[in-house]
Design an enzyme around this catalytic site. Sequence first.
Site, PDB file in Angstrom:
ATOM      1  N   VAL A  97       0.896  -1.297  -0.012  1.00 57.71           N
ATOM      2  CA  VAL A  97       0.043   0.027   0.040  1.00 57.71           C
ATOM      3  C   VAL A  97       0.913   1.364  -0.156  1.00 57.71           C
ATOM      4  CG1 VAL A  97      -1.646   1.354   1.380  1.00 57.71           C
ATOM      5  CG2 VAL A  97      -1.904  -1.025   1.324  1.00 57.71           C
ATOM      6  N   GLU A 127      -3.572  -6.067  -5.309  1.00 57.32           N
ATOM      7  CA  GLU A 127      -2.202  -6.281  -5.733  1.00 57.32           C
ATOM      8  C   GLU A 127      -2.003  -6.782  -7.008  1.00 57.32           C
ATOM      9  OE1 GLU A 127      -0.308  -8.975  -3.090  1.00 57.32           O
ATOM     10  OE2 GLU A 127      -0.848  -7.913  -1.134  1.00 57.32           O
ATOM     11  N   LYS A 131     -13.989   0.648   4.154  1.00 62.05           N
ATOM     12  CA  LYS A 131     -13.001  -0.272   3.475  1.00 62.05           C
ATOM     13  C   LYS A 131     -13.241  -1.461   4.070  1.00 62.05           C
ATOM     14  CE  LYS A 131      -9.278  -2.046   2.155  1.00 62.05           C
ATOM     15  NZ  LYS A 131      -8.252  -1.968   2.213  1.00 62.05           N
ATOM     16  N   CYS A 170      -5.209  -9.503   2.846  1.00 65.30           N
ATOM     17  CA  CYS A 170      -6.499  -8.419   2.993  1.00 65.30           C
ATOM     18  C   CYS A 170      -7.630  -9.233   3.453  1.00 65.30           C
ATOM     19  CB  CYS A 170      -6.737  -7.506   1.716  1.00 65.30           C
ATOM     20  SG  CYS A 170      -4.984  -6.542   1.224  1.00 65.30           S
TER      21      CYS A 170
HETATM   22  C1  UGA Z   1      -8.343  -6.563  -2.112  1.00 60.94           C
HETATM   23  C2  UGA Z   1      -9.594  -5.652  -2.642  1.00 60.94           C
HETATM   24  O1  UGA Z   1     -10.041  -6.206  -3.903  1.00 60.94           O
HETATM   25  C3  UGA Z   1      -8.860  -4.332  -2.980  1.00 60.94           C
HETATM   26  O2  UGA Z   1      -9.701  -3.428  -3.238  1.00 60.94           O
HETATM   27  C4  UGA Z   1      -8.417  -3.864  -1.279  1.00 60.94           C
HETATM   28  O3  UGA Z   1      -7.754  -2.356  -1.444  1.00 60.94           O
HETATM   29  C5  UGA Z   1      -7.221  -4.791  -0.838  1.00 60.94           C
HETATM   30  O4  UGA Z   1      -7.882  -6.220  -0.842  1.00 60.94           O
HETATM   31  C6  UGA Z   1      -6.871  -4.292   0.204  1.00 60.94           C
HETATM   32  O5  UGA Z   1      -7.499  -4.532   1.432  1.00 60.94           O
HETATM   33  O6  UGA Z   1      -5.772  -3.762   0.417  1.00 60.94           O
HETATM   34  P1  UGA Z   1      -6.386  -7.846  -3.142  1.00 60.94           P
HETATM   35  O7  UGA Z   1      -6.266  -8.560  -1.856  1.00 60.94           O
HETATM   36  O8  UGA Z   1      -5.020  -7.485  -3.850  1.00 60.94           O
HETATM   37  O9  UGA Z   1      -7.268  -6.760  -2.939  1.00 60.94           O
HETATM   38  O10 UGA Z   1      -6.870  -9.008  -4.268  1.00 60.94           O
HETATM   39  P2  UGA Z   1      -8.107  -9.213  -4.850  1.00 60.94           P
HETATM   40  O11 UGA Z   1      -8.048  -9.093  -6.336  1.00 60.94           O
HETATM   41  O12 UGA Z   1      -9.585  -8.534  -4.233  1.00 60.94           O
HETATM   42  O13 UGA Z   1      -8.593 -11.008  -4.751  1.00 60.94           O
HETATM   43  C7  UGA Z   1      -8.343 -11.429  -3.587  1.00 60.94           C
HETATM   44  C8  UGA Z   1      -8.653 -13.072  -3.485  1.00 60.94           C
HETATM   45  O14 UGA Z   1      -9.957 -13.375  -4.115  1.00 60.94           O
HETATM   46  C9  UGA Z   1      -7.478 -13.707  -4.262  1.00 60.94           C
HETATM   47  O15 UGA Z   1      -7.021 -14.849  -3.696  1.00 60.94           O
HETATM   48  C10 UGA Z   1      -8.464 -13.963  -5.692  1.00 60.94           C
HETATM   49  O16 UGA Z   1      -7.862 -15.228  -6.289  1.00 60.94           O
HETATM   50  C11 UGA Z   1      -9.833 -14.473  -4.980  1.00 60.94           C
HETATM   51  N1  UGA Z   1     -10.883 -14.160  -5.858  1.00 60.94           N
HETATM   52  C12 UGA Z   1     -11.059 -13.033  -6.253  1.00 60.94           C
HETATM   53  C13 UGA Z   1     -11.599 -15.379  -6.155  1.00 60.94           C
HETATM   54  O17 UGA Z   1     -11.339 -16.439  -5.886  1.00 60.94           O
HETATM   55  N2  UGA Z   1     -12.687 -15.083  -7.192  1.00 60.94           N
HETATM   56  C14 UGA Z   1     -13.076 -13.928  -7.668  1.00 60.94           C
HETATM   57  O18 UGA Z   1     -13.887 -13.706  -8.286  1.00 60.94           O
HETATM   58  C15 UGA Z   1     -12.340 -12.817  -7.349  1.00 60.94           C
END
Ligand code: UGA
Length: 469
Positions: free
Chosen positions: A11, A154, A229, A285
């Site tokens: 971040v 990320e 958030k 997260c």
């Molecule tokens: C998440 C949020 O999307 C961000 O908006 C937030 O700023 C961030 O946390 C944070 O709190 O700092 P991030 O953890 O980088 O971001 O990743 P995501 O893209 O949200 O994915 C999270 C997890 O969910 C991953 O393991 C991904 O594979 C999984 N996922 C995502 C699924 O299994 N299915 C989906 O349809 C989408």
Amino acid sequence: MELAIVGAGHVGLTTGACLADIGHQVFCSDCDIHKLNMLRAGQMPFFEPHLASIIARNSVVGRLQFTSTEEAVDRARAVFICVGTPPLENGEADLSAIEHLARLIAQRARGYRLVIEKSTVPVQTGRQLQRHLALYNSNGLECEIVSSPEFLREGSAVEDFFHPDRIVIGVESPRAAQEMQQIYAPLLDQTFVCPVHKVCPPDPRDPSDSGGRKPPLLVTDINSAELVKHASNSFLAMKISFINLIADLCEATGADIAKVAEGIGLDRRIGPAFLQPGIGFGGFCFPKDLQSFVRIAEKFGCDFSLLRETEKVNLQRVGRFVEKVRQELWVLRGKKIAVWGLAFKPDTDDVRYAPSVRIVQRLLAEGAEVRAYDPQASANARCQIPELVCCSDPYAAARGAEAILLLTEWEEFREVDWARVRDIVERPLVVDGRNFLSRENLASQGFRYVDVGRSLLERREASLHSNSQ
Ligand code: UGA
């Protein structure tokens, strides 16, 4: 404006570098001296697309400097708190790094300062921060607290910084709101050269957008911004667990999760994003934010069992996936298994709370011989699983394997030469934990393909169908 960024994690480093890129003077600090020295030497402490070049560009002209926290606090008008808030054993967020920083700010800073919460924190942290700053104020500090939650993902953090869905600021005074709008002005007006696209692309979710869409600004009180958030992350996590439950039912009944998710997502009130089933969510997260949110709610007497279930469903994904592999291989002990993808999602080297890591640990514990490949995350995975054998490409991992498990949907896995893989595996079986590969393509190459949310019956029929064409 002169800005301090305290905490050079995903971040802080992204926010600091990008704030420098839109014209601010940024002093970035971290308690990890090794990390600071790496950054001063032009090395990246983690992988994030586009970030290295933004850091390099702004460091050269001195707009981004890596300093001690003391110097950053002394020089900046606004201090962004980006330190970690890891989970305590009881699931609550550990706020000790924030407390420590608050004391330092109170003891060193003078005059008017903004202290901005960027780290994800429980509601009412701002209030505690205010009290603490007042308690230790020894230099006539006139301090305002702001909550400015980040929504960076990320792997696409730079893109998310420059093209946010919204900018939320929680303040207590019009002056603080004005200062924050000044800091974010280039983003609010979209007046910058986008380092990812050069020209701002249209928002694919908005057909009326022709590019350079100005993000909405939501100004709230501090408590509400803090809640936005936690509630956003929890809602997204809930969506993922929901679709994973539906995937289970699809498997049991012969429905196809891809079609069901498409049908649900076409409702504009629901939308298609975050309806991808698989091995569950990970990263630093969602898992910790869910736990922390549940704990806060409990403290205030609110029943958040809905989110407890969300977490429970997610934890069960790993076991379900391992069972799926066991059903195919019968016995896991002594089986050579290739794992493609270790990062918790593509375009990152982060393996924290990654379901892939838990799957590998389970397989190893059962005596399987795992050979893994990940384009970026092998080194981090080996820190968590020292005995893990990591290979330099997907073919090396697949050699002699009785199953290939796809656990992270890296784009490069679409380019795999399946005929080559067919020649080197012991048995042509792919278990896809992300529903990423083409079932038809794999079937036509002679592979058995097992994914998530489709019944065995369905898969057999599809395979017969594609073979007969
Ligand atoms: C998440 C949020 O999307 C961000 O908006 C937030 O700023 C961030 O946390 C944070 O709190 O700092 P991030 O953890 O980088 O971001 O990743 P995501 O893209 O949200 O994915 C999270 C997890 O969910 C991953 O393991 C991904 O594979 C999984 N996922 C995502 C699924 O299994 N299915 C989906 O349809 C989408």
